[in-house]
Design an enzyme around this catalytic site. Sequence first.
Site, PDB file in Angstrom:
ATOM      1  N   ASP A  34       0.832  -1.208   0.000  1.00 22.69           N
ATOM      2  CA  ASP A  34       0.000   0.000   0.000  1.00 22.69           C
ATOM      3  C   ASP A  34       0.864   1.254   0.000  1.00 22.69           C
ATOM      4  OD1 ASP A  34       0.801  -0.776   2.662  1.00 22.69           O
ATOM      5  OD2 ASP A  34      -0.434   0.872   3.399  1.00 22.69           O
ATOM      6  N   GLU A  35       0.262   2.356  -0.433  1.00 23.50           N
ATOM      7  CA  GLU A  35       0.830   3.697  -0.330  1.00 23.50           C
ATOM      8  C   GLU A  35       2.287   3.747  -0.811  1.00 23.50           C
ATOM      9  OE1 GLU A  35      -1.756   5.737   3.208  1.00 23.50           O
ATOM     10  OE2 GLU A  35      -0.060   4.487   3.866  1.00 23.50           O
ATOM     11  N   VAL A  36       2.507   3.222  -1.999  1.00 24.16           N
ATOM     12  CA  VAL A  36       3.854   3.218  -2.584  1.00 24.16           C
ATOM     13  C   VAL A  36       4.010   4.471  -3.442  1.00 24.16           C
ATOM     14  CG1 VAL A  36       5.489   1.971  -4.044  1.00 24.16           C
ATOM     15  CG2 VAL A  36       3.928   0.706  -2.535  1.00 24.16           C
TER      16      VAL A  36
END
EC number: 3.2.1.52
Length: 538
Positions: A328-330
């Site tokens: 997530d949230e890369v």
Amino acid sequence: MSWCFYYYPTLFIIAFSFCISQTLAAKISQTHNSLPFIWPLPAKFTFGNDSLSVDPSLSLIGNAAASAIVRTAFDRYKGIVFRNGNSFGGFLRTVTVDYDVTKLNVVVNSKSEELQLGVDESYNLFVSKDTTGSGKVTIEANTVFGALRGLETFSQLCSFDYSTKTVQIDKAPWSIRDKPRFPYRGLMLDTSRHYLPVDVIKQIIESMSYAKLNVLHWHIIDDQSFPLEVPTYPKLWKGSYSKWERYTVEDAYEIVNFSKMRGINVMAEVDVPGHAKSWGTGYPDLWPSPSCRMPLDVSKKFTFDVLSGILTDMRKIFPFELFHLGGDEVHTGCWTNTSHVNKWLENLNMTANDAYEHFVLRAQNMALSKNWSPVNWEETFNTFPTKLHPRTVVHNWLGPGVCPRVVAKGLRCIFSNQGVWYLDHLDVPWDEVYNAEPLEGIHKASEQKLVLGGEVCMWGETADTSDVQQTIWPRAAAAAERLWSERQSTSTGKSDSTALLRLQYFRCLLNRRGVPAAPVTNFYGRTAPIGPGSCFDQ
């Protein structure tokens, strides 16, 4: 009720709270006479109007007595049920009592004690009087883990009678046939944002068993700290907050084994390629550059060597078939803004998004090679849904409507919509947690089966040892009933007082068992009572 604040107008709030608590306590008592206060609500049950006394020397019989898991659980629950001490069975009693229930018969059909996803947790619980007038209690289950769920329900049927100083089973005879609605009923615990001592984690696991939750999602590592020992790469835990805030391999084993004894799997998470800045404290080469530290450097073989070493070491500890790889949230700016990474992208004719996909799929293959099914946060599905391995479990968090799209593609899904099941969102009331539905928008039976269940998430930015239990409970219990009980048999919403009263009763049960569960109806989760009053009103 006017007398409650007639003489004390300046104490209106406190006095009003006192009056309401008296009213609700009475209402709970009245409701208890018409509905069993068992949480989560069993699938099918009948009950009567008799009471049976339970011998404090209660003994365990049946073939399940041969199981260490069942014997240990029996002793544990016996300590809970008879927590008031020896005054009702020891030297303070002057009158001999003929107890109705002296034995608990537990019968298990399978000798297997393997705990995996979808293990049979069903049980039947019967309480009756035989022809001689003696009480008889039997738990039947297909596995020891079903027997554990039956023991929890049995413990909730028992209550201490202060007038007779005996433990009673009210509303006998009982016939309960119960099974969970979903195979995956989880709680995520974040030990990177704030370190939680092993004993605190074990207290949380213990409290999970009271609500029949069965998966601890252990979010061990994140940007802020790397507290876990990894023998293959021992410098990794230099990323811990301090040398006192770490977990040894032995600690991790202990948590897994402690959980299994309570029928709870532990799913570990190593979140890559983002949320991994702490890795570089021990191994700076994992950062794209000293000034640009996340996500992990996708261009280096060393990055994947370290990841492989972590997974190899963790596979020895975590037997559960699911392993969470994050994803997530890369934010890929470090890749495109770091010269050697950007050159690597250009040489392979990759975009930053291509590199994100490359990293996630490579990590998945590592997990698959170790016979894990990979779990990824939903961004991976939102970005490259057709590239994920068919065994992937997609973990929803951003909002509603994700699981319907996931199961339509034939993948499995875990529901954790942050709007309702993120416990660090303190302004989400109990009824919104309770009314959340993992199968919303999914109508085909074949697709409904692909929803494994769901979990509530206890992110740790604002929770540590001082307040984590109050933040988890009682709202996690609302989700626990949604995941265990049949949807059509559970009441919903604040307008239906039955659910609220039962949850308030369960919160007080948690308090009696030493769990510092917060008041149910306060506007913000984990806040303290506003004044004097009964536990059942707070």
